[in-house]
Design a protein around this motif. Structure first.
Motif, PDB file in Angstrom:
ATOM      1  N   ASP A 300       8.104   2.111   1.266  1.00  0.00           N
ATOM      2  CA  ASP A 300       8.308   2.467  -0.148  1.00  0.00           C
ATOM      3  C   ASP A 300       9.300   1.471  -0.741  1.00  0.00           C
ATOM      4  OD1 ASP A 300       9.013   3.542  -2.606  1.00  0.00           O
ATOM      5  OD2 ASP A 300       9.107   5.613  -1.890  1.00  0.00           O
ATOM      6  N   LEU A 301       8.785   0.586  -1.605  1.00  0.00           N
ATOM      7  CA  LEU A 301       9.624  -0.433  -2.233  1.00  0.00           C
ATOM      8  C   LEU A 301       9.775  -0.123  -3.716  1.00  0.00           C
ATOM      9  CD1 LEU A 301       8.070  -3.619  -0.581  1.00  0.00           C
ATOM     10  CD2 LEU A 301      10.099  -2.354   0.153  1.00  0.00           C
ATOM     11  N   ALA A 302      11.026  -0.030  -4.189  1.00  0.00           N
ATOM     12  CA  ALA A 302      11.293   0.276  -5.590  1.00  0.00           C
ATOM     13  C   ALA A 302      11.498  -1.020  -6.367  1.00  0.00           C
ATOM     14  CB  ALA A 302      12.525   1.165  -5.712  1.00  0.00           C
ATOM     15  N   PHE A 303      10.791  -1.135  -7.505  1.00  0.00           N
ATOM     16  CA  PHE A 303      10.920  -2.306  -8.365  1.00  0.00           C
ATOM     17  C   PHE A 303      11.316  -1.901  -9.781  1.00  0.00           C
ATOM     18  CE2 PHE A 303       8.148  -3.770  -4.981  1.00  0.00           C
ATOM     19  CZ  PHE A 303       8.664  -5.025  -4.695  1.00  0.00           C
ATOM     20  N   GLY A 304      12.320  -1.069  -9.915  1.00  0.00           N
ATOM     21  CA  GLY A 304      12.799  -0.672 -11.232  1.00  0.00           C
ATOM     22  C   GLY A 304      11.889   0.328 -11.906  1.00  0.00           C
ATOM     23  N   ASN A 305      10.817  -0.163 -12.546  1.00  0.00           N
ATOM     24  CA  ASN A 305       9.932   0.748 -13.288  1.00  0.00           C
ATOM     25  C   ASN A 305       8.714   1.168 -12.478  1.00  0.00           C
ATOM     26  OD1 ASN A 305       8.637  -1.681 -13.243  1.00  0.00           O
ATOM     27  ND2 ASN A 305       8.151  -1.746 -15.424  1.00  0.00           N
ATOM     28  N   ALA A 306       8.651   0.805 -11.208  1.00  0.00           N
ATOM     29  CA  ALA A 306       7.504   1.181 -10.383  1.00  0.00           C
ATOM     30  C   ALA A 306       7.896   1.159  -8.911  1.00  0.00           C
ATOM     31  CB  ALA A 306       6.331   0.236 -10.630  1.00  0.00           C
ATOM     32  N   HIS A 307       7.075   1.846  -8.098  1.00  0.00           N
ATOM     33  CA  HIS A 307       7.228   1.833  -6.650  1.00  0.00           C
ATOM     34  C   HIS A 307       5.948   1.277  -6.044  1.00  0.00           C
ATOM     35  CE1 HIS A 307      10.905   4.391  -5.992  1.00  0.00           C
ATOM     36  NE2 HIS A 307      10.674   4.580  -7.281  1.00  0.00           N
ATOM     37  N   LEU A 308       6.108   0.442  -5.029  1.00  0.00           N
ATOM     38  CA  LEU A 308       4.966  -0.073  -4.283  1.00  0.00           C
ATOM     39  C   LEU A 308       4.974   0.584  -2.916  1.00  0.00           C
ATOM     40  CD1 LEU A 308       2.578  -2.057  -4.363  1.00  0.00           C
ATOM     41  CD2 LEU A 308       4.076  -3.746  -3.282  1.00  0.00           C
ATOM     42  N   LEU A 309       3.924   1.362  -2.646  1.00  0.00           N
ATOM     43  CA  LEU A 309       3.829   2.118  -1.408  1.00  0.00           C
ATOM     44  C   LEU A 309       2.788   1.496  -0.487  1.00  0.00           C
ATOM     45  CD1 LEU A 309       3.535   5.659  -3.049  1.00  0.00           C
ATOM     46  CD2 LEU A 309       5.646   4.449  -2.450  1.00  0.00           C
ATOM     47  N   ARG A 310       3.123   1.428   0.787  1.00  0.00           N
ATOM     48  CA  ARG A 310       2.128   1.046   1.789  1.00  0.00           C
ATOM     49  C   ARG A 310       1.738   2.303   2.554  1.00  0.00           C
ATOM     50  NH1 ARG A 310       0.540  -3.583   4.030  1.00  0.00           N
ATOM     51  NH2 ARG A 310       2.289  -4.729   3.109  1.00  0.00           N
ATOM     52  N   LEU A 311       0.443   2.583   2.599  1.00  0.00           N
ATOM     53  CA  LEU A 311      -0.044   3.776   3.283  1.00  0.00           C
ATOM     54  C   LEU A 311      -1.013   3.388   4.389  1.00  0.00           C
ATOM     55  CD1 LEU A 311       0.037   4.675  -0.079  1.00  0.00           C
ATOM     56  CD2 LEU A 311      -0.134   6.866   1.110  1.00  0.00           C
ATOM     57  N   GLU A 312      -0.848   4.063   5.547  1.00  0.00           N
ATOM     58  CA  GLU A 312      -1.735   3.839   6.683  1.00  0.00           C
ATOM     59  C   GLU A 312      -2.613   5.073   6.880  1.00  0.00           C
ATOM     60  OE1 GLU A 312      -2.173   1.207   8.406  1.00  0.00           O
ATOM     61  OE2 GLU A 312      -0.495  -0.033   7.694  1.00  0.00           O
ATOM     62  N   PRO A 313      -3.913   4.877   7.110  1.00  0.00           N
ATOM     63  CA  PRO A 313      -4.822   6.024   7.234  1.00  0.00           C
ATOM     64  C   PRO A 313      -4.596   6.787   8.533  1.00  0.00           C
ATOM     65  CG  PRO A 313      -5.954   3.994   7.794  1.00  0.00           C
ATOM     66  CD  PRO A 313      -4.604   3.588   7.298  1.00  0.00           C
ATOM     67  N   GLU A 314      -4.865   8.085   8.482  1.00  0.00           N
ATOM     68  CA  GLU A 314      -4.777   8.896   9.700  1.00  0.00           C
ATOM     69  C   GLU A 314      -6.055   8.796  10.514  1.00  0.00           C
ATOM     70  OE1 GLU A 314      -3.744  12.888   8.745  1.00  0.00           O
ATOM     71  OE2 GLU A 314      -1.650  12.422   8.303  1.00  0.00           O
ATOM     72  N   ALA A 315      -7.169   8.575   9.832  1.00  0.00           N
ATOM     73  CA  ALA A 315      -8.458   8.447  10.518  1.00  0.00           C
ATOM     74  C   ALA A 315      -9.235   7.326   9.835  1.00  0.00           C
ATOM     75  CB  ALA A 315      -9.206   9.780  10.478  1.00  0.00           C
ATOM     76  N   ALA A 316     -10.437   7.635   9.327  1.00  0.00           N
ATOM     77  CA  ALA A 316     -11.224   6.617   8.632  1.00  0.00           C
ATOM     78  C   ALA A 316     -10.553   6.236   7.320  1.00  0.00           C
ATOM     79  CB  ALA A 316     -12.638   7.144   8.372  1.00  0.00           C
ATOM     80  N   GLY A 317     -10.665   4.977   6.974  1.00  0.00           N
ATOM     81  CA  GLY A 317     -10.060   4.503   5.729  1.00  0.00           C
ATOM     82  C   GLY A 317      -9.191   3.291   5.964  1.00  0.00           C
ATOM     83  N   PRO A 318      -8.929   2.534   4.928  1.00  0.00           N
ATOM     84  CA  PRO A 318      -8.158   1.301   5.084  1.00  0.00           C
ATOM     85  C   PRO A 318      -6.661   1.525   4.879  1.00  0.00           C
ATOM     86  CG  PRO A 318      -9.023   1.431   2.867  1.00  0.00           C
ATOM     87  CD  PRO A 318      -9.502   2.663   3.572  1.00  0.00           C
ATOM     88  N   SER A 319      -5.886   0.579   5.352  1.00  0.00           N
ATOM     89  CA  SER A 319      -4.476   0.475   4.973  1.00  0.00           C
ATOM     90  C   SER A 319      -4.428  -0.075   3.553  1.00  0.00           C
ATOM     91  CB  SER A 319      -3.750  -0.463   5.928  1.00  0.00           C
ATOM     92  OG  SER A 319      -2.441  -0.727   5.482  1.00  0.00           O
ATOM     93  N   VAL A 320      -3.655   0.582   2.664  1.00  0.00           N
ATOM     94  CA  VAL A 320      -3.657   0.175   1.264  1.00  0.00           C
ATOM     95  C   VAL A 320      -2.246   0.127   0.698  1.00  0.00           C
ATOM     96  CG1 VAL A 320      -5.980   1.012   0.709  1.00  0.00           C
ATOM     97  CG2 VAL A 320      -4.012   2.571   0.512  1.00  0.00           C
ATOM     98  N   LEU A 321      -2.102  -0.686  -0.352  1.00  0.00           N
ATOM     99  CA  LEU A 321      -0.903  -0.700  -1.174  1.00  0.00           C
ATOM    100  C   LEU A 321      -1.214   0.061  -2.455  1.00  0.00           C
ATOM    101  CD1 LEU A 321       0.206  -4.416  -0.757  1.00  0.00           C
ATOM    102  CD2 LEU A 321       1.387  -2.413   0.159  1.00  0.00           C
TER     103      LEU A 321
END
Length: 361
Positions: A300-321
Motif C-alpha cells: 500500500d503506497l500513499a501518493f497524497g491524493n491516491a493510494h496504489l495497492l498491489r494485490l495478489e490473488p488467493e486462487a485464479a486471477g492475476p496479480s494487479v495494481l
C-alpha cells in the motif's frame, strides 16, 4: 486551417517516419526522450531536411520530395516556440515580438490583439530579465503569432517552469486553442500534460507513430503493449482467448462484443489501467460476479491524493495494481481490510497483440 504530413527524415543513425494531420485542434506528440518528437517539429518548420514524403500547411504544399518542392522556413507560415524563449536581452518586449517585422503595419496590428489575448499588455518596455517565466513564454508565443501563422508548433514550452506556472500556462493554451482556430502541435513527455491538452494524441517511439487517435481512444484502447506501457497502463497481463472470453491466470474474463478478438487468436496481452480496477464490498467467500476474484493487499503506497495497492490473488486471477483515490480509500476502510474482491470491468479491458514469445498465460 489544416496541417497534413507524411514524411521520412534521417538524422545520423536515427530514422523518422511520421504520418499525422491536424485541423483546428491541438495534437499532442507524446513519447519518451529520443522518440522523434522534436525532429518532427523541426521538419515541419523547415529546420530539418525531409528525405521522402509530403507536408501541407494551410492548404499549401511546403514539401513534396517527389516533385522537388521544399519551401524555406520563412515561407511556411508556422509559429515555433521551444522550451527556452530565447528573447533578445537588449530588446524590450515590443521589440522582441516585432523583430524582423518592425515595418509591417499588419504585424503591429496583430501585436495589439496579441497583447490582450496573451495578457502581456503593460510589459512593452520591459527587458527579458524583468519578466517571470510565464511572462517570457507569453512573449515568445506573441513573437510566433505576430506573423501570418497557419500552424503553431510548441516544443515542451512549459517544461522549464515551476508546477504552478505550468498549470497556469496550460490553461492559457487551452483558451488560445479556442480563440486561434488553427492547428497546434504540442510536444511533451509528460503523461498528465498530454491527457489534459490533447484533442488527439500521436504516440511516438523510436521514430515511429505507434498510435494516432483521439485522447480517449489512446488512453482507453491502446493498440499495442508498447503504447499501453507509454500511456501508463500498469496492469499488462498475458492471456489466451477462449471463445468470447480471455483467460488470465486461470480467470476467464468477459469482454464487450467490440473488444473480442477474432476466433483462433490464441495468445494476447491484456491491459487494465490501475485506476479502472474496482474493489468490491462483497463477501470474498460467497458467489462472485463475472470478472471478479479474491485477492489480498500486499503493498500500500500513499501518493497524497491516491493510494496504489498491489494485490495478489488467493486462487485464479492475476496479480494487479489498483489505484484508489484518498476519499474512497477512507470510506471503504482499505487500511484495515487486507482481503478484497477485485473486479476488472469488461469495458476497461483492452486486448492487444502479444509482445513476444515469452508472454505466456
Amino acid at each position: 486551417m489544416t496541417l497534413r504530413a507524411d514524411f521520412g527524415s534521417r538524422v545520423g543513425d536515427f530514422g523518422l517516419e511520421v504520418g499525422i494531420e491536424a485541423a483546428d485542434e491541438l495534437v499532442v506528440l507524446y513519447g519518451p526522450s529520443g522518440s522523434g518528437k522534436t525532429v518532427t517539429l523541426r521538419a515541419l518548420a523547415g529546420l530539418q531536411r525531409v528525405d521522402r514524403g509530403r507536408i501541407e500547411i494551410g492548404g499549401r504544399v511546403v514539401v513534396d520530395v517527389a516533385a522537388g518542392v521544399e519551401r524555406p522556413p520563412q515561407e511556411r507560415r508556422v509559429g515555433y516556440v521551444v522550451q527556452e524563449p530565447a528573447l533578445f536581452p537588449h530588446l524590450d518586449v515590443r521589440a522582441n515580438v516585432l523583430v524582423g517585422v518592425e515595418r509591417s503595419p499588419e504585424a503591429h496590428a496583430r501585436y495589439e490583439r496579441l497583447r490582450a489575448m496573451l495578457h502581456i499588455g503593460g510589459l512593452d518596455g520591459r527587458r527579458p530579465h524583468q519578466l517571470s517565466g510565464g511572462q517570457s513564454q507569453r512573449v515568445a508565443l506573441a513573437r510566433a503569432l505576430v506573423r501570418p501563422t497557419e500552424a503553431l508548433l510548441l516544443d515542451e514550452p512549459f517544461s522549464a517552469l515551476d508546477e504552478a506556472l505550468r498549470e497556469e500556462m496550460r490553461g492559457e493554451l487551452l483558451r488560445l486553442r479556442r480563440e486561434l482556430r488553427l492547428p497546434i502541435l504540442f510536444v511533451t513527455h509528460d503523461l498528465r500534460e498530454a491527457h489534459l491538452l490533447g484533442d488527439r494524441i500521436a504516440v511516438l517511439d523510436e521514430g515511429r507513430v505507434l498510435q494516432f487517435d483521439s485522447r480517449d481512444e489512446v488512453f482507453r484502447r491502446p493498440r499495442s503493449r508498447r503504447v499501453a506501457e507509454l500511456t501508463g497502463v500498469r496492469n499488462i497481463l498475458a492471456g489466451r482467448v477462449e471463445g468470447s472470453r480471455v483467460v488470465v491466470r486461470g480467470l476467464a474474463l468477459a469482454l464487450p462484443a467490440d473488444r473480442r478478438p477474432p476466433p483462433g487468436t490464441g495468445r494476447v496481452d491484456v491491459g487494465v489501467r490501475a485506476e479502472r480496477c474496482v474493489l468490491r464490498r462483497l463477501d470474498p467467500d460467497g458467489a462472485l460476479p463475472e470478472n471478479c476474484f479474491v485477492a489480498q493487499v500486499v503493498e500500500d503506497l500513499a501518493f497524497g491524493n491516491a493510494h496504489l495497492l498491489r494485490l495478489e490473488p488467493e486462487a485464479a486471477g492475476p496479480s494487479v495494481l489498483v489505484e484508489v483515490a484518498s476519499r474512497p480509500y477512507e470510506v471503504l476502510g482499505v487500511a484495515s481490510a487486507r482481503r478484497w474482491v477485485v473486479e476488472l470491468p469488461p469495458a476497461d479491458i483492452q486486448v492487444m497483440p502479444p509482445a513476444g514469445p515469452e508472454a505466456v498465460p
